[in-house]
Motif scaffolding. Structure first.
Motif, mmCIF file in Angstrom:
data_model
loop_
_atom_site.group_PDB
_atom_site.id
_atom_site.type_symbol
_atom_site.label_atom_id
_atom_site.label_comp_id
_atom_site.label_asym_id
_atom_site.label_seq_id
_atom_site.Cartn_x
_atom_site.Cartn_y
_atom_site.Cartn_z
ATOM 1 N N CYS A 1 -5.037 7.004 -1.980
ATOM 2 C CA CYS A 1 -3.762 6.891 -1.081
ATOM 3 C C CYS A 1 -2.778 7.936 -1.596
ATOM 4 O O CYS A 1 -2.056 8.273 -0.583
ATOM 5 C CB CYS A 1 -3.229 5.306 -0.806
ATOM 6 S SG CYS A 1 -2.468 4.896 -2.642
ATOM 7 N N PHE B 1 -3.691 4.489 6.523
ATOM 8 C CA PHE B 1 -4.261 3.368 6.170
ATOM 9 C C PHE B 1 -5.179 2.764 7.351
ATOM 10 O O PHE B 1 -4.639 2.387 8.362
ATOM 11 C CB PHE B 1 -3.410 2.421 5.412
ATOM 12 C CG PHE B 1 -2.734 2.760 4.252
ATOM 13 C CD1 PHE B 1 -3.553 2.901 3.040
ATOM 14 C CD2 PHE B 1 -1.236 3.174 4.257
ATOM 15 C CE1 PHE B 1 -2.803 3.438 1.689
ATOM 16 C CE2 PHE B 1 -0.575 3.443 3.036
ATOM 17 C CZ PHE B 1 -1.404 3.739 1.917
ATOM 18 N N ARG C 1 -4.672 -5.066 -2.785
ATOM 19 C CA ARG C 1 -5.259 -5.065 -1.526
ATOM 20 C C ARG C 1 -6.638 -4.634 -1.594
ATOM 21 O O ARG C 1 -6.966 -4.112 -2.767
ATOM 22 C CB ARG C 1 -4.660 -4.342 -0.286
ATOM 23 C CG ARG C 1 -3.207 -5.067 -0.109
ATOM 24 C CD ARG C 1 -3.220 -6.324 0.628
ATOM 25 N NE ARG C 1 -1.878 -6.789 0.855
ATOM 26 C CZ ARG C 1 -0.977 -6.452 1.932
ATOM 27 N NH1 ARG C 1 -1.688 -5.646 2.924
ATOM 28 N NH2 ARG C 1 0.088 -7.111 2.109
ATOM 29 N N LYS D 1 -9.601 -2.247 -2.108
ATOM 30 C CA LYS D 1 -9.803 -0.616 -2.069
ATOM 31 C C LYS D 1 -9.948 0.064 -0.883
ATOM 32 O O LYS D 1 -10.929 -0.236 -0.218
ATOM 33 C CB LYS D 1 -10.904 -0.323 -3.160
ATOM 34 C CG LYS D 1 -10.466 -1.014 -4.776
ATOM 35 C CD LYS D 1 -11.527 -0.636 -5.614
ATOM 36 C CE LYS D 1 -11.338 -1.112 -7.050
ATOM 37 N NZ LYS D 1 -12.407 -0.869 -7.897
ATOM 38 N N CYS D 2 -9.184 1.000 -0.581
ATOM 39 C CA CYS D 2 -9.366 1.899 0.415
ATOM 40 C C CYS D 2 -10.444 2.793 0.280
ATOM 41 O O CYS D 2 -11.204 3.135 1.296
ATOM 42 C CB CYS D 2 -8.230 2.958 0.467
ATOM 43 S SG CYS D 2 -6.568 2.247 0.980
ATOM 44 N N ARG E 1 0.687 -1.295 -0.123
ATOM 45 C CA ARG E 1 -0.097 0.145 -0.002
ATOM 46 C C ARG E 1 0.715 1.301 0.132
ATOM 47 O O ARG E 1 0.550 2.243 -0.597
ATOM 48 C CB ARG E 1 -0.931 0.032 1.066
ATOM 49 C CG ARG E 1 -2.247 -1.033 1.075
ATOM 50 C CD ARG E 1 -3.176 -0.801 2.298
ATOM 51 N NE ARG E 1 -4.270 -1.358 2.031
ATOM 52 C CZ ARG E 1 -5.411 -1.456 2.749
ATOM 53 N NH1 ARG E 1 -5.437 -0.927 3.817
ATOM 54 N NH2 ARG E 1 -6.645 -2.046 2.396
ATOM 55 N N LYS F 1 1.089 4.196 -2.755
ATOM 56 C CA LYS F 1 1.168 5.632 -2.273
ATOM 57 C C LYS F 1 2.204 6.584 -2.813
ATOM 58 O O LYS F 1 2.073 7.558 -3.400
ATOM 59 C CB LYS F 1 0.934 5.646 -0.995
ATOM 60 C CG LYS F 1 0.856 7.034 -0.481
ATOM 61 C CD LYS F 1 0.828 7.258 1.078
ATOM 62 C CE LYS F 1 0.555 8.506 1.956
ATOM 63 N NZ LYS F 1 -0.565 9.202 1.392
ATOM 64 N N CYS G 1 -2.704 -2.110 -5.796
ATOM 65 C CA CYS G 1 -1.796 -2.606 -4.681
ATOM 66 C C CYS G 1 -2.032 -4.160 -4.503
ATOM 67 O O CYS G 1 -1.226 -4.900 -3.887
ATOM 68 C CB CYS G 1 -1.809 -1.879 -3.546
ATOM 69 S SG CYS G 1 -3.286 -1.866 -2.486
#
Length: 296
Positions: A179, A186, A212, A214-215, A161, A165, A210
């Motif tokens: 990010c 995070f 992972r 999604k933020c 992550r 970024k 990334c």
């Protein structure tokens, strides 16, 4: 924005939000009553990695804010023109150091990727940020780099992550990664959030660049939960002007509810165009939660 802290304020009733462009994060510092600070000023501060120069992005009232639970440190001084010139020179030297680092990687055959390089402002430490899927033994490399640069060398491994970024990219929405543009810290994101937001749980749909989750599913979840209170549950029976049917999917932020009506197929409605039993909705959602917890 004309916001500043004057030297007449002798107490520490404000904190300064400082942005560091190397690792693209913001940290808080106490205002120093000996001088004035305003937004966009460059300031010298002491971080865990040593002296650094950062940019003031906001001034806030001190409400007990901390950095990862640690007490805040005071800003040392506002950067002078000479300090800014020195910082630009350090950035240039760090880029050159990065090229040397990459050449040495070939010698040691290490499976890592250099992301960024940084000198602390006092030039006592040289930090190499790298990404790697493996655990890397770089002790011999550090010894050789220390002999070349004659400063303390630190190799800092970053996660996927942080890599996204620092490097930056565009998300599936077509905009700059969250990010990179707006996220400072995070937070955890779960599959449950995707289900609650009606997002397909297929990895290609819910994973960011990334790899992972999604933020955006994390920081949008509160809004979805607030809106969801007024909508029926997936699978619930609802009444429309064209008859009774079952909810198959929803796009709550656009006020779209898709209902399968026998003999008429899938129809689209707004919330104002349907009626449903809220007690039944709660029972369905309770069963869905139990089913989700059992499957996990």
């Amino acid at each position: 924005m004309a916001c500043s802290i004057g030297s007449e304020e002798k107490n520490f009733n404000h904190v300064i939000d400082v942005y560091f462009d190397t690792f693209q994060k913001r940290y808080y510092f106490l205002n120093n009553p000996k001088f004035s600070v305003k937004i966009n000023d460059q300031v010298i501060v002491e971080t865990q990695m040593g002296l650094a120069i950062g940019k003031v992005v906001s001034v806030k009232k001190n409400t007990g804010i901390k950095n990862a639970g640690e007490p805040l440190k005071m800003i040392i001084r506002v950067a002078t023109k000479k300090d800014i010139e020195k910082n630009n020179e350090l950035k240039s030297d760090a880029i050159k150091a990065g090229y040397i680092f990459k050449n040495k990687l070939k010698k040691y055959s290490l499976n890592l990727k250099l992301v960024s390089t940084e000198y602390t402002f006092d030039k006592k430490k040289l930090i190499f940020y790298f990404a790697s899927e493996d655990r890397v033994d770089f002790r011999d490399l550090v010894k050789e780099l220390a002999a070349i640069f004659r400063v303390r060398i630190e190799l800092r491994q970053i996660g996927v992550r942080d890599y996204a970024k620092m490097v930056g990219d565009c998300g599936s929405c077509g905009k700059t990664l969250c990010c990179k543009s707006i996220i400072n810290k995070f937070d955890s994101v779960s599959i449950k959030m995707a289900r609650e937001q009606g997002v397909s749980v297929a990895p290609s749909k819910i994973s960011g660049v990334c790899g992972r989750l999604k933020c955006c599913m994390g920081f949008e979840n509160t809004q979805y939960m607030e809106v969801k209170e007024d909508y029926p549950a997936i699978g619930q029976s609802v009444i429309t002007v064209e008859g009774k049917g079952n909810v198959t999917s929803m796009n709550m932020l656009n006020d779209l509810i898709f209902v399968n009506i026998e003999g008429k197929g899938l129809q689209k409605y707004s919330l104002a165009e349907i009626k449903f039993n809220k007690i039944e909705k709660m029972e369905i959602e309770k069963r869905q939660v139990c089913s989700y917890e059992e499957s996990n």
